[in-house]
Design a protein around this motif. Structure first.
Motif, PDB file in Angstrom:
ATOM      1  N   ASN A  68      -5.058   1.997   5.521  1.00 10.06           N
ATOM      2  CA  ASN A  68      -3.852   1.955   4.683  1.00 10.06           C
ATOM      3  C   ASN A  68      -3.554   3.323   4.083  1.00 10.06           C
ATOM      4  O   ASN A  68      -2.393   3.721   3.931  1.00 10.06           O
ATOM      5  N   PHE A  69      -4.616   4.052   3.719  1.00 11.44           N
ATOM      6  CA  PHE A  69      -4.443   5.393   3.170  1.00 11.44           C
ATOM      7  C   PHE A  69      -3.799   6.318   4.195  1.00 11.44           C
ATOM      8  O   PHE A  69      -2.883   7.089   3.877  1.00 11.44           O
ATOM      9  N   ASN A  83      -5.744   6.306  -5.198  1.00 18.51           N
ATOM     10  CA  ASN A  83      -5.610   4.902  -4.812  1.00 18.51           C
ATOM     11  C   ASN A  83      -6.614   4.537  -3.722  1.00 18.51           C
ATOM     12  O   ASN A  83      -7.174   3.431  -3.726  1.00 18.51           O
ATOM     13  N   ASN A 124       3.115   0.812  -3.878  1.00 16.17           N
ATOM     14  CA  ASN A 124       2.386   0.985  -5.137  1.00 16.17           C
ATOM     15  C   ASN A 124       2.321   2.431  -5.605  1.00 16.17           C
ATOM     16  O   ASN A 124       2.695   2.728  -6.750  1.00 16.17           O
ATOM     17  N   SER A 126      -0.215   5.521   4.487  1.00 14.44           N
ATOM     18  CA  SER A 126       0.541   5.917   3.291  1.00 14.44           C
ATOM     19  C   SER A 126       0.839   7.410   3.274  1.00 14.44           C
ATOM     20  O   SER A 126       1.636   7.877   2.453  1.00 14.44           O
ATOM     21  N   MET A 165      -2.176   9.262  -4.152  1.00 13.68           N
ATOM     22  CA  MET A 165      -2.578   8.704  -2.858  1.00 13.68           C
ATOM     23  C   MET A 165      -4.094   8.774  -2.692  1.00 13.68           C
ATOM     24  O   MET A 165      -4.748   7.798  -2.289  1.00 13.68           O
ATOM     25  N   SER A 199       0.824  -1.208   0.000  1.00 16.02           N
ATOM     26  CA  SER A 199       0.000   0.000   0.000  1.00 16.02           C
ATOM     27  C   SER A 199       0.854   1.253   0.000  1.00 16.02           C
ATOM     28  O   SER A 199       0.397   2.327  -0.399  1.00 16.02           O
ATOM     29  N   LEU A 200       2.115   1.124   0.458  1.00 16.36           N
ATOM     30  CA  LEU A 200       3.050   2.239   0.403  1.00 16.36           C
ATOM     31  C   LEU A 200       3.858   2.225  -0.892  1.00 16.36           C
ATOM     32  O   LEU A 200       4.112   3.270  -1.485  1.00 16.36           O
TER      33      LEU A 200
END
Length: 243
Positions: free
Chosen positions: A100-101, A59, A9, A104, A56, A6-7
């Motif tokens: 996850n966002f 995604n 990508n 990130s 970001m 997740s970071l």
């Protein structure tokens, strides 16, 4: 690698776009960028950070749609056996992507500092935009999760739709460059354009979005959640039979 993807990508995608638009297809530098700090100069000098802010946010949107849409179908057997509030599946799927966002944002802040942009007190507005962006995605997740149960081909349509939505959203470009005379119309028709512009205003350009612009963006999130939840409740009464 689990969560690391997740970071990684968005960072890898940023690198790809950097190679295309900076190395292979370099843009002409705006005039007097050595002494001026205009909007165009900041983008030209810090294009990696400019792209990453948009990527970001995008995604989070794309992953929320993908996981939220399949949340009911992937738990069909459990829905048939046990009664529980089915909307929790769609909302939980979006919340997992949202976590996850948030994580990130750490590499995003690092890239911002590496590019010499830094953060200002406007970053205090970030939680507001994050919250209403989350509401917007929960509403879409609720709507799509139950819609795909009745119309299974929706998964294939959304694959193409997400690709089109990506390029119609100002991720790789600015609104004034592609839609110079129709910016307000695009903001009304494409909520993600408003969210990404808000993120960039706070993190990249360091200014507060106009109050009416922010109000419309927030209301979009609320309206999406209310309509998505209403549609879910109405359409989910016969989920067990359809699944």
């Amino acid at each position: 690698m689990g969560f690391v993807w997740s970071l990684a990508n968005p960072l890898m995608m940023m690198f790809v776009f950097y190679l295309v638009f900076v190395v292979l297809l370099p843009q002409t530098a705006p005039q007097n960028c050595d002494v001026a700090n205009t909007r165009e100069c900041r983008i030209y000098n810090s294009y990696t950070a400019f792209i990453l802010v948009g990527l970001m946010a995008w995604n989070f949107t794309a992953n929320s749609i993908s996981t939220g849409m399949m949340s009911l179908l992937s738990h069909a057997s459990m829905i048939k056996k046990v009664y529980f509030p089915r909307e929790t599946l769609a909302i939980a799927s979006v919340l997992a992507v949202f976590v996850n966002f948030l994580l990130s944002l750490i590499p995003l802040f690092l890239i911002i500092f590496i590019n010499g942009i830094g953060l200002t007190w406007y970053v205090l507005l970030l939680p507001v935009i994050l919250f209403f962006h989350l509401l917007f995605m929960c509403g879409l997740g609720l709507f799509l999760s139950v819609a795909v149960v009745y119309f299974r081909d929706l998964t294939h349509i959304m694959e193409v739709g997400l690709t089109a939505w990506f390029f119609l959203t100002p991720i790789l470009y600015t609104m004034d460059r592609v839609f110079p005379s129709a910016q307000q119309l695009v903001y009304w028709l494409n909520p993600m354009a408003s969210f990404i512009e808000s993120y960039r205003a706070i993190l990249f350009f360091h200014y507060s979005p106009e109050p009416l612009f922010t109000l419309r963006t927030c209301l979009t999130g609320v309206l999406s959640f209310v309509l998505g939840y209403y549609f879910f409740i109405k359409a989910s009464r016969s989920l067990g039979e359809v699944l």
